[in-house]
Scaffold this motif. Sequence first.
Motif, PDB file in Angstrom:
ATOM      1  N   ASN A 413     -50.565 -11.705  54.395  1.00 22.56           N
ATOM      2  CA  ASN A 413     -50.100 -11.105  55.603  1.00 22.56           C
ATOM      3  C   ASN A 413     -50.104 -12.084  56.726  1.00 22.56           C
ATOM      4  O   ASN A 413     -49.326 -12.117  57.441  1.00 22.56           O
ATOM      5  CB  ASN A 413     -50.611  -9.901  56.000  1.00 22.56           C
ATOM      6  N   LYS A 416     -47.676 -14.932  56.158  1.00 26.92           N
ATOM      7  CA  LYS A 416     -46.213 -14.333  56.122  1.00 26.92           C
ATOM      8  C   LYS A 416     -45.807 -14.100  57.821  1.00 26.92           C
ATOM      9  O   LYS A 416     -44.661 -14.632  58.170  1.00 26.92           O
ATOM     10  CB  LYS A 416     -46.184 -13.154  55.485  1.00 26.92           C
ATOM     11  N   ARG A 417     -46.759 -13.584  58.308  1.00 25.27           N
ATOM     12  CA  ARG A 417     -46.568 -13.705  59.936  1.00 25.27           C
ATOM     13  C   ARG A 417     -46.076 -14.949  60.558  1.00 25.27           C
ATOM     14  O   ARG A 417     -45.398 -15.220  61.438  1.00 25.27           O
ATOM     15  CB  ARG A 417     -47.545 -12.822  60.757  1.00 25.27           C
ATOM     16  N   VAL A 420     -42.555 -15.983  59.575  1.00 28.68           N
ATOM     17  CA  VAL A 420     -41.541 -15.145  60.145  1.00 28.68           C
ATOM     18  C   VAL A 420     -41.585 -15.591  61.590  1.00 28.68           C
ATOM     19  O   VAL A 420     -40.298 -15.858  62.078  1.00 28.68           O
ATOM     20  CB  VAL A 420     -42.065 -13.775  60.316  1.00 28.68           C
ATOM     21  N   TYR A 446     -41.850 -20.453  50.305  1.00 26.01           N
ATOM     22  CA  TYR A 446     -41.614 -19.901  51.602  1.00 26.01           C
ATOM     23  C   TYR A 446     -41.742 -18.466  51.454  1.00 26.01           C
ATOM     24  O   TYR A 446     -41.061 -17.742  50.861  1.00 26.01           O
ATOM     25  CB  TYR A 446     -40.054 -20.006  51.803  1.00 26.01           C
ATOM     26  N   ASN A 448     -41.310 -16.126  53.776  1.00 26.84           N
ATOM     27  CA  ASN A 448     -40.623 -15.165  54.272  1.00 26.84           C
ATOM     28  C   ASN A 448     -38.851 -15.618  53.823  1.00 26.84           C
ATOM     29  O   ASN A 448     -38.198 -15.387  54.448  1.00 26.84           O
ATOM     30  CB  ASN A 448     -40.406 -15.300  56.131  1.00 26.84           C
ATOM     31  N   LYS A 454     -33.552 -15.726  52.633  1.00 25.17           N
ATOM     32  CA  LYS A 454     -34.502 -15.899  54.079  1.00 25.17           C
ATOM     33  C   LYS A 454     -34.693 -14.282  54.448  1.00 25.17           C
ATOM     34  O   LYS A 454     -33.672 -13.653  54.563  1.00 25.17           O
ATOM     35  CB  LYS A 454     -33.870 -16.707  54.993  1.00 25.17           C
ATOM     36  N   GLY A 455     -35.898 -13.886  54.831  1.00 24.83           N
ATOM     37  CA  GLY A 455     -36.034 -12.650  55.464  1.00 24.83           C
ATOM     38  C   GLY A 455     -36.260 -11.413  54.397  1.00 24.83           C
ATOM     39  O   GLY A 455     -36.864 -10.472  54.890  1.00 24.83           O
ATOM     40  N   HIS A 527     -39.631  -8.867  48.884  1.00 23.44           N
ATOM     41  CA  HIS A 527     -40.766  -8.291  49.606  1.00 23.44           C
ATOM     42  C   HIS A 527     -41.376  -7.097  49.228  1.00 23.44           C
ATOM     43  O   HIS A 527     -42.587  -6.648  48.957  1.00 23.44           O
ATOM     44  CB  HIS A 527     -40.524  -8.278  51.051  1.00 23.44           C
TER      45      HIS A 527
END
Length: 556
Positions: A413, A416-417, A420, A446, A448, A454-455, A527
């Motif tokens: 986590n 990942k932040r 982002v 990657y 994120n 992406k995202g 995700h």
Amino acid sequence: MSLETDGRELSISKRIKTHFTNPEVLPEFVLELGEGETCTVCHGVLRNAFQLCCGHHICENDINIIFGEKEEDTCHIPGCQIKFSKNSVFPDACKRREISKLSVYCSYKDLGCQEKLPWNGLSKHMATCRFQGKHCDKCGQAVLLSELEEHMSKTCEYRETQCFYCLENISMKDIENHQSSVCRKVPLNCPNECGVQGMPREQMNDHLIQCPLKKTVCPFSKHGCTFEGTKDQLDIHKKDMISLHLDMTMKRSSQQHESLFLELKTTMDKVIRENARIPELIEENERLQKETQANKISIQEMKKFLASNGEKVIQTGRLLEDKASVETVDKLKKEVITMKDTVLATNQRVTNIEHRGGVQAGRSGGGNSKEIENVEKQVGLLDIRLCELDLRLQLQETINFDGVLMWKIREYNRRKREAVSGKTLSLYSQPFYTSRYGYKLCGRVYLNGDGAGKGLFLSFFLVVMRGDFDALLPWPFQLPVTLKLLDQNGTNQHVAEQFLPNATSNSFQKPTTEMNVACGVPCFAHHSKLETDTYLKDDTIFLRVVVDCTNARTSF
């Protein structure tokens, strides 16, 4: 009626279908229910009654509750305690008809219907009842169907109406509050009574700033003056109250002076206490000067000791460059551990010398300070060299030569932040090889997503790195690759993607830099799927790369 068919007993569920049942609608009964009209389990009205062998009754829905996985149970009536089995429970049609004939009120009683009728006639009555109604969608009030339209348009407090001033649609419940405090078009009179009337609320704030009768506080309010008035009144006040304002100013200044005096007195007391310690510090300084002189010899011996250890580190580094056997790795591990202990002991000795000679170093011209500084530099270089050897040793121990990478990513986590926010877009794994003299590869992820993923997705790629034996290997790299996100629940629901390298892609040509451009799957794992207990546990995920080396070719 017989309960047997072909020598077998019918189940309770089959027997239910052959008997009279009570209505579905549960009403309000006119009279309080008696003991024979309530269930011995749920104590509510007896619905679709079943009789026990002791004569008491239970509801149909409570049969499975009392038995569950059991075959027998005991009557719940105090003092009865008679046991019964599933096969001994049977539907009681007479009791059901008796319950269905109980007198009940119409369900539209709250709307004015006073009809009392048998329970089994309630549904038929409600279909034609002239008091039929429904609840208002806005206020929730029960209203007759015939009056619903009038209620919605005239009496419902949540019906919408148009504000007379701003023409916005507001509910009747809120219209008064809207006009008294919210509406920007409502005309207002100036609260300062300057004569301005009927000014829209949206313009009133600008007017109050320039209003000739606006109230202003006295500039001496910070000194205690409480006067407030118009500009003209304030001018008169300042002229009439000069002496009072001077007294207030003097009083405040006096209070500030007293506060500063107390603060100054506290500071002076602290300075006196510190001055009293000066002789003690001078004596301590003289003692440390003598100890510093004695430490010069120890420093010379330490230099020789560090020089010998530095030679050992160099020799160990040369041995590490030869990573041909497990025996060599084990031997180097022992030497690195010994070297760590030596460096720690040396650092401790230098720290002790610095502690004893710190004061003298500041007062004796800096001679010993330079020697200690040189020693610190040597220790620092030795630490750096030792860390490099330790890292190379760890890589040697964990490196894989069978074309398989097992990658454990902790603190998912947090990482990942960082992805982002753009702080750390991607992560690289440790290198691995297809064989001892094969291709050098690593993984890149990657968290994120990258490109099309992406995202929303985790993107997973393979990277071909420059290796020691590239000149002897066939190019481009053509071995099948499988990427996996591992299931941590033991159900083998792994997320897997397999691909065959494209011979024309630059990602799989012979590397001319440290690593080629990564190639893989941008939309590897969504995700929403990845961040479940199946794949993410203890804030950790496991990724795996498998290169099929079955048909690997070499030129040696």
